[in-house]
Write a protein that holds these residues in place. Structure first.
Motif, PDB file in Angstrom:
ATOM      1  N   ASN A  52       0.828  -1.215   0.000  1.00  0.00           N
ATOM      2  CA  ASN A  52       0.000   0.000   0.000  1.00  0.00           C
ATOM      3  C   ASN A  52       0.860   1.262   0.000  1.00  0.00           C
ATOM      4  O   ASN A  52       0.532   2.249  -0.649  1.00  0.00           O
ATOM      5  CB  ASN A  52      -0.930   0.017   1.212  1.00  0.00           C
ATOM      6  N   LEU A  57      -1.030   4.239  -1.882  1.00  0.00           N
ATOM      7  CA  LEU A  57      -2.405   4.194  -1.389  1.00  0.00           C
ATOM      8  C   LEU A  57      -2.424   4.582   0.077  1.00  0.00           C
ATOM      9  O   LEU A  57      -3.465   4.846   0.652  1.00  0.00           O
ATOM     10  CB  LEU A  57      -2.972   2.781  -1.564  1.00  0.00           C
ATOM     11  N   ASP A  58      -1.244   4.595   0.678  1.00  0.00           N
ATOM     12  CA  ASP A  58      -1.131   4.897   2.101  1.00  0.00           C
ATOM     13  C   ASP A  58       0.215   5.604   2.298  1.00  0.00           C
ATOM     14  O   ASP A  58       1.097   5.509   1.442  1.00  0.00           O
ATOM     15  CB  ASP A  58      -1.172   3.577   2.893  1.00  0.00           C
ATOM     16  N   ARG A  84       0.075   8.038  -8.436  1.00  0.00           N
ATOM     17  CA  ARG A  84      -0.360   6.666  -8.724  1.00  0.00           C
ATOM     18  C   ARG A  84      -0.615   6.503 -10.214  1.00  0.00           C
ATOM     19  O   ARG A  84      -0.227   5.531 -10.831  1.00  0.00           O
ATOM     20  CB  ARG A  84      -1.673   6.348  -7.982  1.00  0.00           C
ATOM     21  N   PHE A  90      -1.269  -1.140 -11.369  1.00  0.00           N
ATOM     22  CA  PHE A  90      -1.655  -2.132 -10.358  1.00  0.00           C
ATOM     23  C   PHE A  90      -2.206  -3.394 -11.008  1.00  0.00           C
ATOM     24  O   PHE A  90      -3.012  -3.324 -11.936  1.00  0.00           O
ATOM     25  CB  PHE A  90      -2.761  -1.565  -9.462  1.00  0.00           C
TER      26      PHE A  90
ATOM     27  N   PRO B 391      -8.954   4.645  -0.339  1.00  0.00           N
ATOM     28  CA  PRO B 391      -8.880   3.670  -1.437  1.00  0.00           C
ATOM     29  C   PRO B 391      -8.580   2.250  -0.959  1.00  0.00           C
ATOM     30  O   PRO B 391      -9.082   1.292  -1.533  1.00  0.00           O
ATOM     31  CB  PRO B 391      -7.759   4.211  -2.330  1.00  0.00           C
ATOM     32  N   ILE B 392      -7.783   2.107   0.105  1.00  0.00           N
ATOM     33  CA  ILE B 392      -7.453   0.752   0.581  1.00  0.00           C
ATOM     34  C   ILE B 392      -8.711   0.057   1.101  1.00  0.00           C
ATOM     35  O   ILE B 392      -9.021  -1.072   0.721  1.00  0.00           O
ATOM     36  CB  ILE B 392      -6.399   0.812   1.702  1.00  0.00           C
TER      37      ILE B 392
END
Lengths: 243, 398
Positions: A52, A57-58, A84, A90, B391-392
């Motif tokens: 992530n 994403l994190d 991203r 992905f 999003p996660i």
């Protein structure tokens, strides 16, 4: 030029009631342009958290994550979305295709958020889908395809924006071994074409496809080296025993 | 991602769940059509009322004298003097003396016929025409002649169309019919506009008990001079009586204004009530958008992972809500116009009144604007929720 992906003392903590879970505990790693790396670990090892963070994403709780030399930790959510889109392709275990759209429309999505014109988007989507042998199914919905085909669509979607990094999270997890091998072969091809491929998996036999293994246990890196070293696939306990 | 892509996505998503979208739209459709129908009814009533006032004479001013006992009363001379002195504002005048005596023709008595003493200008003021015989004349007033005009109903029903030259009786007084007023209403009826007897006001004053003339009808040169005319009459009467309670002045223009503003208030209140259903419709949209966001959590996660910024997700959902309500608004307009047509037919059939329910462009434009606004307003909350999804978590959502 520095490494493409660099973790400097990256920590990610989750507070759950009274406990603090250290999902990533002072992780340091560098992945260069063009490498094929597998991040391996059992569930709970922190590999998903690392993924992530690599996938923007994190963001880390502390430490620095540099992607192409840029510090991701200081970015806002809109900048993260942008990076991203630019840097990462992905590939998910569950494919994560949009069920209501046909293959072309699915593959168009990343380009849409980059502001590419509709005609150009379509042209490139068809091109990439054809390369991956899906030219007969362009107008089909994902549900009309087999699992292997769906995963190829998601690979097409990952490739279409020409990002430098392909981030594959258990890409063969939902496939039988034959189609799984096919997907791994595709990842090999991408690596040979110069893409940086980061594969996240719990399965050693799949991890072996990569040139380099980074093994996580309890949020820490316990092995980082070539995949042909037998030590790469020993757990920490086995390691201690071997010594 | 440009506006065109956003709109295309929104329409695609709406089309993918037609039935649900239609049901969601229903609130907006009903709200918009109700607003249009009510505005249409308001316009129709306004036109109907103006027509009715036109028939009475929009520029006419009624003056009623109550008097104040012993002091001097305003008389016919005062009123004619007022008329002569102000030709810029006042055009004509007639005293009107309402007779309480019953009409007698031969041996029959008729109590519903309106018997009124008037001047020779009365027909002009009322825009009536003479059909047969002659109008009343100045000499009839001066000499208090025992003559009269009859309405078409009296002529047709009681004299079989041959009233001129015949006689009738008002109370104990015998009058000779000198003319017939042309038919005013579409159908002749007892007690209607055509069931009248008009005689010189001087004669009427003499026949009545008091001999007083207490009612006058003026006309202003045009409706725009109506206020000025009212002021002039008011000033003169105040001069004579010294108190406002001795007389009453009713101007049709003022009356029309008062009625119009009352009607406007009423229609506005009704439209606001109808507008509440627009708000309810908006809440329906918000509700369904919230459901949609939850259903599409995974899609939102995928889109975010692939590079959709928060603003893009936000505008996608807001656009969906706005498009839903605008389409609802357009259906609502169609339905509203249809209902106006139906209402026009119903009013004509049931109430026997000639009134058309007319939707106006302004209220239609407003309805569309309001429905788009409601879509955006009520779409914002669910859209914000979608945009803020992590999003996660969204990718993990099953």
């Amino acid at each position: 030029m520095g490494p493409l992906i660099e973790f400097r003392d990256v920590c990610k903590y989750y507070v759950m009631g009274d406990n603090t879970v250290k999902a990533n505990d002072h992780i340091n790693m560098r992945i260069d342009q063009g490498e094929f790396v597998a991040i391996v670990g059992q569930s709970g090892s922190g590999k998903s958290t690392s993924m992530n963070i690599i996938g923007c994403l994190d963001v880390p709780t502390s430490g620095q994550y540099l992607l192409g030399g840029r510090d991701v930790g200081s970015m806002n959510r809109s900048q993260l979305a942008e990076i991203r889109n630019e840097m990462l392709g992905f590939i998910f275990q569950q494919y994560n295709l949009l069920p209501k759209y046909n293959l072309i429309e699915n593959v168009e999505v990343p380009m849409m958020y980059r502001g590419i014109s509709r005609a150009e988007r379509k042209r490139r989507a068809v091109e990439v889908l054809t390369e991956l042998g899906l030219s007969d199914h362009l107008k089909h919905k994902p549900s009309e395809l087999s699992g292997g085909q769906q995963q190829r669509v998601s690979i097409a979607r990952a490739l279409v924006g020409e990002p430098p990094i392909i981030l594959a999270d258990e890409p063969t997890g939902a496939l039988d071994s034959k189609t799984g091998k096919e997907v791994l072969r595709l990842l090999q091809e991408l690596h040979q074409k110069g893409k940086t491929v980061v594969l996240i998996t719990h399965d050693n036999s799949i991890a072996r496809q990569a040139k380099r293994i980074i093994r996580l246990e309890d949020g820490c890196v316990v092995y980082d080296g070539p995949s042909d070293d037998p030590a790469a696939f020993r757990t920490h306990a086995e390691e201690v025993q071997a010594e | 991602m440009n506006l065109f892509d956003t709109a295309r996505l929104a329409i695609g998503n709406i089309w993918a769940s037609k039935m649900r979208t239609f049901l969601t739209m229903l609130g907006i459709i009903i709200g918009v059509s109700a607003v249009i129908l009510i505005e249409g009814l308001g316009n129709g009533l306004q036109v109907y009322m103006e027509d009715a006032f036109d028939a009475l004479g929009t520029s006419s001013i009624e003056v009623i004298l109550m008097g104040r006992g012993s002091t001097r009363n305003a008389d016919v001379e005062d009123m004619y003097q007022l008329l002569d002195e102000n030709p810029q504002a006042l055009e004509s005048m007639t005293p009107t003396v309402t007779m309480s005596g019953v009409l007698k023709i031969g041996n029959e008595t008729y109590s519903k016929t309106a018997v009124t003493g008037v001047s020779e200008d009365y027909l002009d003021i009322k825009s009536y025409e003479i059909e047969k015989g002659r109008n009343l004349q100045y000499m009839d007033m001066k000499d208090r002649k025992a003559v009269c005009l009859v309405g078409s109903y009296v002529d047709q029903t009681y004299f079989k169309g041959r009233s001129v030259g015949e006689t009738l009786k008002v109370g104990k007084n015998k009058l000779t019919v000198v003319g017939v007023v042309a038919q005013e209403e579409e159908e002749l009826r007892e007690g209607g506009t055509d069931d009248i007897v008009l005689l010189p006001y001087t004669s009427a004053a003499r026949y009545s008990m008091t001999g007083q003339i207490s009612r006058y009808t003026f006309t202003a040169t045009d409706p725009d001079h109506s206020d000025e005319a009212v002021d002039l009459i008011e000033a003169r009467l105040y001069e004579i009586y010294g108190t406002e309670s001795a007389y009453m002045i009713v101007s049709m223009a003022q009356l029309l204004d008062t009625f119009s503003s009352m009607l406007n208030v009423m229609i506005t209140i009704l439209a606001i009530i109808a507008g509440i259903s627009l708000v309810v419709g908006g809440i329906g949209i918000m509700n369904i958008m919230l459901v949609s966001v939850t259903e599409r959590t995974r899609e939102i996660g995928i889109r975010k992972a692939l590079g959709a910024k928060e603003t893009v997700i936000l505008s996608q959902f807001v656009t969906e809500a706005a498009v839903t309500s605008v389409i609802g608004g357009i259906f609502g307009i169609g339905f509203g116009i249809l209902m106006c047509r139906v209402a026009t037919k119903l009013v004509v059939q049931i109430l026997q009144v000639k009134m058309s329910v007319i939707p106006d462009a302004q209220s239609i434009a407003m309805a569309v604007g309001v429905s788009a606004g409601i879509g955006i307003l009520f779409g914002y909350l669910p859209a914000k929720k979608a945009a803020n999804l992590n999003p996660i978590d969204a990718l993990r959502y099953e």
